[in-house]
Design an enzyme around this catalytic site. Structure first.
Site, mmCIF file in Angstrom:
data_model
loop_
_atom_site.group_PDB
_atom_site.id
_atom_site.type_symbol
_atom_site.label_atom_id
_atom_site.label_comp_id
_atom_site.label_asym_id
_atom_site.label_seq_id
_atom_site.Cartn_x
_atom_site.Cartn_y
_atom_site.Cartn_z
ATOM 1 N N ASP A 294 -6.211 -3.061 -7.873
ATOM 2 C CA ASP A 294 -6.691 -3.767 -6.687
ATOM 3 C C ASP A 294 -6.832 -5.231 -7.043
ATOM 4 O O ASP A 294 -6.935 -5.586 -8.222
ATOM 5 C CB ASP A 294 -8.038 -3.192 -6.215
ATOM 6 N N ARG B 6 -7.453 11.174 -5.768
ATOM 7 C CA ARG B 6 -8.612 10.341 -5.406
ATOM 8 C C ARG B 6 -9.874 11.188 -5.258
ATOM 9 O O ARG B 6 -10.982 10.707 -5.539
ATOM 10 C CB ARG B 6 -8.284 9.596 -4.105
ATOM 11 N N TYR C 13 -14.133 -12.520 -0.595
ATOM 12 C CA TYR C 13 -14.951 -11.333 -0.897
ATOM 13 C C TYR C 13 -16.177 -11.709 -1.726
ATOM 14 O O TYR C 13 -17.273 -11.205 -1.523
ATOM 15 C CB TYR C 13 -14.125 -10.292 -1.668
ATOM 16 N N ARG D 8 -3.851 6.551 0.763
ATOM 17 C CA ARG D 8 -4.421 7.774 1.352
ATOM 18 C C ARG D 8 -3.506 8.504 2.324
ATOM 19 O O ARG D 8 -3.792 9.622 2.712
ATOM 20 C CB ARG D 8 -5.744 7.433 2.032
ATOM 21 N N ARG E 78 0.827 -1.219 0.000
ATOM 22 C CA ARG E 78 0.000 0.000 0.000
ATOM 23 C C ARG E 78 0.855 1.260 0.000
ATOM 24 O O ARG E 78 0.524 2.244 0.658
ATOM 25 C CB ARG E 78 -0.897 0.074 1.240
HETATM 26 O O1 CP3 Z 1 0.391 0.563 -3.419
HETATM 27 C C1 CP3 Z 1 -0.042 -0.601 -3.500
HETATM 28 O O2 CP3 Z 1 0.091 -1.473 -2.616
HETATM 29 C C2 CP3 Z 1 -0.666 -1.029 -4.809
HETATM 30 C C3 CP3 Z 1 -2.062 -1.034 -4.885
HETATM 31 C C4 CP3 Z 1 -2.926 -2.014 -4.123
HETATM 32 C C5 CP3 Z 1 -4.200 -1.655 -3.650
HETATM 33 N N1 CP3 Z 1 -4.824 -2.769 -3.178
HETATM 34 C C6 CP3 Z 1 -4.737 -0.302 -3.726
HETATM 35 C C7 CP3 Z 1 -5.858 0.064 -2.854
HETATM 36 C C8 CP3 Z 1 -2.748 -3.364 -3.841
HETATM 37 C C9 CP3 Z 1 -1.543 -4.253 -4.090
HETATM 38 C C10 CP3 Z 1 -3.964 -3.833 -3.245
HETATM 39 C C11 CP3 Z 1 -4.197 -5.221 -2.864
HETATM 40 C C12 CP3 Z 1 -5.367 -5.568 -2.061
HETATM 41 N N2 CP3 Z 1 -6.641 -5.063 -2.135
HETATM 42 C C13 CP3 Z 1 -5.370 -6.599 -1.096
HETATM 43 C C14 CP3 Z 1 -4.193 -7.449 -0.745
HETATM 44 C C15 CP3 Z 1 -3.272 -6.728 0.172
HETATM 45 C C16 CP3 Z 1 -3.833 -6.522 1.545
HETATM 46 O O3 CP3 Z 1 -4.013 -5.362 1.915
HETATM 47 O O4 CP3 Z 1 -4.037 -7.509 2.245
HETATM 48 C C17 CP3 Z 1 -6.655 -6.673 -0.540
HETATM 49 C C18 CP3 Z 1 -7.140 -7.617 0.534
HETATM 50 C C19 CP3 Z 1 -7.449 -5.712 -1.221
HETATM 51 C C20 CP3 Z 1 -8.890 -5.406 -1.007
HETATM 52 C C21 CP3 Z 1 -9.036 -3.991 -0.594
HETATM 53 N N3 CP3 Z 1 -9.105 -2.938 -1.463
HETATM 54 C C22 CP3 Z 1 -9.020 -3.463 0.724
HETATM 55 C C23 CP3 Z 1 -8.946 -4.266 1.980
HETATM 56 C C24 CP3 Z 1 -9.066 -2.063 0.592
HETATM 57 C C25 CP3 Z 1 -8.883 -1.025 1.684
HETATM 58 C C26 CP3 Z 1 -10.078 -0.475 2.291
HETATM 59 C C27 CP3 Z 1 -9.741 0.882 2.869
HETATM 60 O O5 CP3 Z 1 -10.359 1.862 2.415
HETATM 61 O O6 CP3 Z 1 -8.867 0.976 3.740
HETATM 62 C C28 CP3 Z 1 -9.128 -1.770 -0.769
HETATM 63 C C29 CP3 Z 1 -9.130 -0.423 -1.354
HETATM 64 C C30 CP3 Z 1 -7.817 0.054 -1.804
HETATM 65 N N4 CP3 Z 1 -6.984 -0.676 -2.597
HETATM 66 C C31 CP3 Z 1 -7.234 1.315 -1.527
HETATM 67 C C32 CP3 Z 1 -6.000 1.330 -2.194
HETATM 68 C C33 CP3 Z 1 -5.032 2.467 -2.274
HETATM 69 C C34 CP3 Z 1 -7.890 2.459 -0.765
HETATM 70 C C35 CP3 Z 1 -8.864 3.023 -1.731
HETATM 71 C C36 CP3 Z 1 -9.304 4.396 -1.482
HETATM 72 O O7 CP3 Z 1 -8.612 5.348 -1.897
HETATM 73 O O8 CP3 Z 1 -10.410 4.539 -0.962
#
Ligand code: CP3
Length: 345
Positions: A77, A41, A152, A32, A28
């Site tokens: 994602d 965003r 999911y 944010r 990540r």
């Molecule tokens: O910088 C990076 O790591 C690359 C981008 C990336 C994202 N998601 C962007 C993202 C990667 C590699 C992921 C993988 C991902 N997504 C996983 C596996 C890694 C982990 O965290 O265990 C999982 C389980 C997801 C599913 C998912 N998508 C979650 C749990 C969330 C977060 C919810 C939150 O708002 O905290 C997302 C959304 C997400 N994916 C965000 C980002 C930057 C936040 C989105 C936003 O701006 O609202």
């Protein structure tokens, strides 16, 4: 475009070769916690940021330029390839993926389509191509692993205990197998397309598979993971497998044809080595330490670096993703600290 020589320390560490400094990137690392990310965003939905290759590339590059990390990870994602195969998923800020048509039966599984990356997610391939022109560090492609995606798809969103997922696995073995087969095929196709487009390593996120015990992992998950990593091995590109709270599965993972194992903070690198894990290792600073006093964070990072550098094949990372309330300055300072670390100094 980039005058700096290519920094291959991350790729060398994946291959267990010696490196002049410990390579680091952060899960990540685009997110944010960065004011620049928040500004972009504010103008786009999460998936819109994915759909516009220039925006996707810009967000991917942000942490490389701002923190000086040794690898970029494609900004997408794990849910990105699911929409085109018929999963109605949205990413809600602060919640995560939410799915309006969860899987409940074999018929639901059979309705899922097949991913054709070039026609379904051309913007991902385009973003990878743009990034390869711009980056002087390796680009990591990624996908979700079948269990984590299925969790999911079955729960309909984030979950604590994955009880619907596990109940489906136990009570509908035929449908579960069909789902693992489909998601396994999708993961292979999607990652091979990313590699073809230019991804130089790939990470498979099985964030929630630690919900299973080792016996269930062997029965329900290991075969599909074996198939995925065997298929990727043909590409010659390094592969990484990561999960949260999955220390009890490490010996299962060590038998997979994967190059690097990603650890969360619950198991030390030293313990993983003592257990007999022979893969290159990536991890595993508790991301909440980014919110602790610097001295505490530094001491813990040093301890991890000392354990990690006992053997070649070590990449510094967090044990899970950066929280939105972490500070950019803390990550900059941590990155500098890692890069200046010398074994036994
Ligand atoms: O910088 C990076 O790591 C690359 C981008 C990336 C994202 N998601 C962007 C993202 C990667 C590699 C992921 C993988 C991902 N997504 C996983 C596996 C890694 C982990 O965290 O265990 C999982 C389980 C997801 C599913 C998912 N998508 C979650 C749990 C969330 C977060 C919810 C939150 O708002 O905290 C997302 C959304 C997400 N994916 C965000 C980002 C930057 C936040 C989105 C936003 O701006 O609202």
């Amino acid at each position: 475009m980039n005058a700096k020589p290519f920094n291959d320390t991350f790729l060398k560490a994946c291959r267990k070769e010696a490196t002049e400094h410990v390579p680091v990137w952060y899960m990540r690392q685009a997110g944010r916690y960065q004011p620049e990310y928040r500004a972009i965003r504010a103008k786009h939905s999460f998936f819109e940021m994915n759909y516009i290759p220039e925006v996707c590339a810009e967000v991917t590059r942000l942490p490389v330029e701002q923190l000086g990390v040794d690898a970029a990870i494609l900004f997408a994602d794990i849910m990105t390839p699911l929409q085109p195969i018929g999963v109605d998923v949205n990413i809600e800020s602060g919640i995560g993926p939410v799915i309006s048509n969860p899987i409940r039966s074999l018929a639901d599984v059979n309705r899922l389509g097949e991913l054709d990356p070039l026609s379904h997610v051309p913007y991902i391939m385009e973003a990878i191509k743009i990034l390869r022109q711009q980056l002087n560090v390796p680009l990591i492609g990624f996908a979700g692993a079948p269990f984590t995606l299925a969790s999911y798809m079955i729960e309909g969103g984030p979950s604590k205990h994955y009880h619907k997922t596990k109940a489906f696995m136990y009570t509908e073995p035929e449908a579960w197998q069909a789902l693992m087969d489909k998601l396994g095929d999708m993961t292979i196709t999607y990652l091979k397309a990313q590699i073809e487009a230019g991804a130089q390593a790939v990470q498979v996120f099985d964030s929630w598979v630690g919900a299973l015990n080792d016996e269930d992992y062997r029965t329900y998950i290991a075969p599909v993971m074996h198939r995925i990593f065997s298929a990727l091995k043909e590409t010659g590109v390094p592969t990484i497998y990561f999960g949260v709270g999955a220390g009890h599965l490490l010996l299962e993972w060590n038998q997979l044809p994967v190059d690097v194992v990603g650890l969360d903070w619950r198991m030390t690198i030293k313990k993983a080595r003592e257990l007999g894990v022979t893969k290159a290792l990536q991890g595993n600073l508790d991301p909440t330490l980014l919110l602790a006093p610097w001295e505490m964070l530094e001491a813990k990072a040093k301890e991890i670096l000392e354990q990690g550098t006992e053997q070649p094949g070590y990449i510094f990372n967090l044990g899970h993703g950066i929280f939105p309330d972490a500070k950019v300055e803390t990550l900059q300072r941590l990155t500098q600290f890692i890069h200046s670390f010398k074994k036994n100094a």
